[in-house]
Design an enzyme around this catalytic site. Sequence first.
Site, short mmCIF file in Angstrom:
data_model
loop_
_atom_site.label_atom_id
_atom_site.label_comp_id
_atom_site.label_asym_id
_atom_site.label_seq_id
_atom_site.Cartn_x
_atom_site.Cartn_y
_atom_site.Cartn_z
NE ARG A 148 -4.63 -0.76 9.64
CZ ARG A 148 -3.49 -0.26 9.15
NH1 ARG A 148 -3.42 0.98 8.76
NH2 ARG A 148 -2.43 -1.01 9.05
NE ARG B 143 1.02 -4.86 10.96
CZ ARG B 143 2.14 -4.88 10.24
NH1 ARG B 143 3.13 -5.68 10.55
NH2 ARG B 143 2.27 -4.08 9.21
NE ARG C 16 6.91 -3.61 6.09
CZ ARG C 16 5.61 -3.37 5.94
NH1 ARG C 16 5.14 -2.94 4.80
NH2 ARG C 16 4.78 -3.58 6.94
NE ARG D 279 5.74 -1.05 10.44
CZ ARG D 279 4.65 -0.95 9.69
NH1 ARG D 279 4.71 -0.41 8.49
NH2 ARG D 279 3.50 -1.40 10.14
CE LYS E 70 -2.27 -0.90 3.84
NZ LYS E 70 -1.81 -2.23 4.23
P1 AMP Z 1 0.67 0.66 8.96
O1 AMP Z 1 1.96 1.40 8.81
O2 AMP Z 1 -0.41 1.20 8.06
O3 AMP Z 1 0.82 -0.83 8.84
O4 AMP Z 1 0.14 0.94 10.47
C1 AMP Z 1 0.88 0.52 11.60
C2 AMP Z 1 0.00 0.50 12.84
O5 AMP Z 1 -0.52 1.82 13.08
C3 AMP Z 1 -1.23 -0.38 12.77
O6 AMP Z 1 -0.96 -1.74 13.05
C4 AMP Z 1 -2.14 0.27 13.80
O7 AMP Z 1 -1.73 -0.05 15.11
C5 AMP Z 1 -1.86 1.75 13.57
N1 AMP Z 1 -2.76 2.35 12.57
C6 AMP Z 1 -2.42 2.86 11.35
N2 AMP Z 1 -3.49 3.32 10.68
C7 AMP Z 1 -4.56 3.08 11.49
C8 AMP Z 1 -5.97 3.28 11.37
N3 AMP Z 1 -6.49 3.83 10.26
N4 AMP Z 1 -6.75 2.91 12.40
C9 AMP Z 1 -6.25 2.37 13.52
N5 AMP Z 1 -4.94 2.12 13.70
C10 AMP Z 1 -4.09 2.47 12.71
#
Ligand code: AMP
Length: 221
Positions: A87, A168, A124, A157, A13
């Site tokens: 999300r 996740r 990653r 990460r 993404k």
């Molecule tokens: P990502 O980098 O998009 O994989 O996001 C990493 C983490 O940030 C996720 O596992 C959530 O804990 C939090 N997070 C990111 N975007 C959202 C969202 N729209 N709603 C809730 N938690 C989020």
Amino acid sequence: MYLVVLGPPGAGKGTQAALLAKRWGLTHLSTGDLLRQAVETGSPLGEKVKGLLGKGGLVPDDIVIALTQERLESLQDRGAVLDGFPRTLEQARALDRALAGKGVDRAIFIRVSPEELVRRVSSRWTCRVCQTPYNVFTSQPRVPGKCDRCGGELYQRADDTVEGIRKRLEVYLAQTVPVIEYYRERGKLLEVDGEVGVEEVSRRVEAALADPQAQRLRGGG
Ligand code: AMP
């Protein structure tokens, strides 16, 4: 124009959202990046979410919705590619309201199998400064441990572990899959195969945006 990029963790993404933003002159808005930056800088928002981030669960809707709304307002209608938001269904509805009832123009769903996701995410590495992702198999940096773009340090990460990915994926299936259906029902969903390499995925995303009707008739990919 407002675009949403949807897909499981590790679908690409962030990479595709960055390419779309460049191609269409839009702002790339990643809630995951904003939250990680808040934690790194120790801001009040960072203090609130640091116990949640890195464990694979979601940050509460009210916090993420307020954060995204604030960013969208600061863009003053210049358009954005949203990556990692919405999300949940509540976030999708809030986004429609924030965009004055018109909602997003298109939601792009990047489809990848669970086996491929685990392989990708556990290999990653991410730049601590500009968040560019690298992969030990498919996209290594020129200098080990350093970002090609900004020279920043690369790190893994906390949620990019096998356990983190499993959690996740569970959250994704329960909370985010309904968001895909939300956009499908509204005729806004474009579905693209995410296992064909970064450039080919990007080409197919652009083709789907150019001719959404043909893409829907083919049934994605
Ligand atoms: P990502 O980098 O998009 O994989 O996001 C990493 C983490 O940030 C996720 O596992 C959530 O804990 C939090 N997070 C990111 N975007 C959202 C969202 N729209 N709603 C809730 N938690 C989020």
